[in-house]
Design an enzyme around this catalytic site. Sequence first.
Site, PDB file in Angstrom:
ATOM      1  N   HIS A 119      53.517  45.709  50.219  1.00  0.00           N
ATOM      2  CA  HIS A 119      53.403  44.282  49.871  1.00  0.00           C
ATOM      3  C   HIS A 119      54.617  43.805  49.100  1.00  0.00           C
ATOM      4  O   HIS A 119      54.556  42.811  48.379  1.00  0.00           O
ATOM      5  CB  HIS A 119      52.107  44.033  49.063  1.00  0.00           C
ATOM      6  N   CYS A 130      67.691  26.793  48.278  1.00  0.00           N
ATOM      7  CA  CYS A 130      69.172  26.962  48.370  1.00  0.00           C
ATOM      8  C   CYS A 130      69.566  28.402  48.655  1.00  0.00           C
ATOM      9  O   CYS A 130      70.742  28.691  48.850  1.00  0.00           O
ATOM     10  CB  CYS A 130      69.822  26.496  47.057  1.00  0.00           C
ATOM     11  N   CYS A 151      64.693  26.909  40.105  1.00  0.00           N
ATOM     12  CA  CYS A 151      66.019  27.425  40.478  1.00  0.00           C
ATOM     13  C   CYS A 151      67.090  26.549  39.814  1.00  0.00           C
ATOM     14  O   CYS A 151      66.824  25.408  39.420  1.00  0.00           O
ATOM     15  CB  CYS A 151      66.159  27.346  41.996  1.00  0.00           C
ATOM     16  N   CYS A 153      69.197  25.058  41.287  1.00  0.00           N
ATOM     17  CA  CYS A 153      69.412  23.868  42.134  1.00  0.00           C
ATOM     18  C   CYS A 153      68.313  22.834  41.863  1.00  0.00           C
ATOM     19  O   CYS A 153      68.303  21.750  42.434  1.00  0.00           O
ATOM     20  CB  CYS A 153      69.400  24.271  43.613  1.00  0.00           C
ATOM     21  N   GLY A 191      42.864  54.490  43.738  1.00  0.00           N
ATOM     22  CA  GLY A 191      42.715  53.146  43.174  1.00  0.00           C
ATOM     23  C   GLY A 191      42.836  52.014  44.160  1.00  0.00           C
ATOM     24  O   GLY A 191      43.533  51.031  43.897  1.00  0.00           O
ATOM     25  N   SER A 192      42.131  52.130  45.302  1.00  0.00           N
ATOM     26  CA  SER A 192      42.139  51.004  46.235  1.00  0.00           C
ATOM     27  C   SER A 192      40.733  50.792  46.799  1.00  0.00           C
ATOM     28  O   SER A 192      40.008  51.726  47.090  1.00  0.00           O
ATOM     29  CB  SER A 192      43.111  51.232  47.397  1.00  0.00           C
ATOM     30  N   SER A 193      40.375  49.499  46.972  1.00  0.00           N
ATOM     31  CA  SER A 193      39.055  49.176  47.547  1.00  0.00           C
ATOM     32  C   SER A 193      39.099  49.282  49.069  1.00  0.00           C
ATOM     33  O   SER A 193      38.084  49.190  49.739  1.00  0.00           O
ATOM     34  CB  SER A 193      38.669  47.741  47.133  1.00  0.00           C
ATOM     35  N   ASN A 217      38.768  57.007  42.941  1.00  0.00           N
ATOM     36  CA  ASN A 217      38.527  55.592  42.708  1.00  0.00           C
ATOM     37  C   ASN A 217      37.382  55.454  41.708  1.00  0.00           C
ATOM     38  O   ASN A 217      36.519  56.340  41.647  1.00  0.00           O
ATOM     39  CB  ASN A 217      38.163  54.915  44.044  1.00  0.00           C
TER      40      ASN A 217
HETATM   41  N1  APR Z   1      41.298  54.611  38.354  1.00  0.00           N
HETATM   42  C1  APR Z   1      40.978  54.646  39.684  1.00  0.00           C
HETATM   43  N2  APR Z   1      40.509  53.568  40.361  1.00  0.00           N
HETATM   44  C2  APR Z   1      40.367  52.414  39.676  1.00  0.00           C
HETATM   45  C3  APR Z   1      40.682  52.289  38.297  1.00  0.00           C
HETATM   46  C4  APR Z   1      41.177  53.453  37.637  1.00  0.00           C
HETATM   47  N3  APR Z   1      41.487  53.459  36.321  1.00  0.00           N
HETATM   48  N4  APR Z   1      40.421  51.010  37.898  1.00  0.00           N
HETATM   49  C5  APR Z   1      39.979  50.349  38.997  1.00  0.00           C
HETATM   50  N5  APR Z   1      39.929  51.183  40.056  1.00  0.00           N
HETATM   51  C6  APR Z   1      39.525  50.894  41.442  1.00  0.00           C
HETATM   52  C7  APR Z   1      38.471  49.816  41.598  1.00  0.00           C
HETATM   53  O1  APR Z   1      37.184  50.401  41.651  1.00  0.00           O
HETATM   54  C8  APR Z   1      38.826  49.186  42.941  1.00  0.00           C
HETATM   55  O2  APR Z   1      38.049  49.728  44.003  1.00  0.00           O
HETATM   56  O3  APR Z   1      40.683  50.405  42.087  1.00  0.00           O
HETATM   57  C9  APR Z   1      40.290  49.567  43.170  1.00  0.00           C
HETATM   58  C10 APR Z   1      41.205  48.363  43.168  1.00  0.00           C
HETATM   59  O4  APR Z   1      40.853  47.598  44.291  1.00  0.00           O
HETATM   60  P1  APR Z   1      41.512  46.148  44.463  1.00  0.00           P
HETATM   61  O5  APR Z   1      41.468  45.426  43.165  1.00  0.00           O
HETATM   62  O6  APR Z   1      40.882  45.543  45.683  1.00  0.00           O
HETATM   63  O7  APR Z   1      43.051  46.451  44.722  1.00  0.00           O
HETATM   64  P2  APR Z   1      43.742  46.871  46.076  1.00  0.00           P
HETATM   65  O8  APR Z   1      42.874  47.761  46.882  1.00  0.00           O
HETATM   66  O9  APR Z   1      45.090  47.338  45.705  1.00  0.00           O
HETATM   67  O10 APR Z   1      43.875  45.449  46.824  1.00  0.00           O
HETATM   68  C11 APR Z   1      44.665  45.411  47.987  1.00  0.00           C
HETATM   69  O11 APR Z   1      44.538  43.004  47.950  1.00  0.00           O
HETATM   70  O12 APR Z   1      44.609  41.069  46.734  1.00  0.00           O
HETATM   71  C12 APR Z   1      45.334  41.881  47.579  1.00  0.00           C
HETATM   72  O13 APR Z   1      47.638  42.059  47.750  1.00  0.00           O
HETATM   73  C13 APR Z   1      46.578  42.393  46.923  1.00  0.00           C
HETATM   74  O14 APR Z   1      47.624  44.538  47.152  1.00  0.00           O
HETATM   75  C14 APR Z   1      46.388  43.893  46.900  1.00  0.00           C
HETATM   76  C15 APR Z   1      45.410  44.113  48.033  1.00  0.00           C
HETATM   77 ZN    ZN Z   2      67.797  26.867  44.617  1.00  0.00          ZN
END
Ligand code: APR
Ligand code: ZN
Length: 253
Positions: A119, A130, A151, A153, A191-193, A217
Amino acid sequence: MMESEIEEASRIIAESDYAVVFTGAGVSAESGIPTFRGKDGLWTKYDPEEVASIYGFRRNPKAFWNFSRELMVKMKAKPNPAHYAIAELEKLGIVRAVITQNVDMLHQMAGSKNVLELHGSMEYVDCLDCGRTYRWEFIEKMLEEGLEIRCKCGSEYVKPRVVLFGEPLPSDVLSRAIEESKRCDTFIVIGSSLVVYPAASLPFHAKNSGAKLIIINTEESQADSIFDVVIYGRAGEIMPEIVKRVKKLRGIT
Ligand code: APR
Ligand code: ZN
């Protein structure tokens, strides 16, 4: 802590010679940067269409920068033990690539070398009128002083090189990330949903290519069922523990 899952994950990683790490906002949560979803997530307070889409940015860049102020002033954030643990696995020759959805550059700050930013990142900020380019530090100073982001400009259409909703991902980065996901023998999500595509398709590429899948997670993700090992816990606590066990299993003191 989830003892047997951590033991199993450590064994898989210790036996790996081509692991790929995939991170989301959760890996930076312990650095103080808010996540988007889950409890108190940013999307419970802001409307992503308004503050994080290219349409919203075009309509009102101020809304984007006010949202960013909350997120980015935290950009003074420092890497946390999870980032350092991931960088150490790369130094050990186990992790070959870090694919991240985050724009905070904390993996690089922690020493990770091969980082694929799906991202984009805040490193460079462009004036859409510009074409002038600014480094993040210049913009950060304006944010901190509460100045309006404009900016030289005069244009207010000053946009960081991050992928907003409605924009395509950088195709070269995405194709390299798909290649790495297909090539690895171990795919570790931290750490991602796993709700935002195409990023969230990467674990499926790894699975279909026969890799072992591990997720760390704090809450259930959208794809837990395809993982071989699911660890519910904080990345900053779990990852250093895994690295300690991997080094022991590899006889590294
Ligand atoms: N350790 C591990 N996991 C964690 C922690 C932690 N300390 N704190 C939070 N989490 C988990 C949450 O349970 C959640 O499932 O991290 C996950 C974060 O999920 P999102 O907030 O949805 O983030 P992400 O998956 O990166 O979102 C993807 O969505 O909004 C867009 O562009 C944005 O890059 C982002 C994309
Ligand atoms: Zn500019």
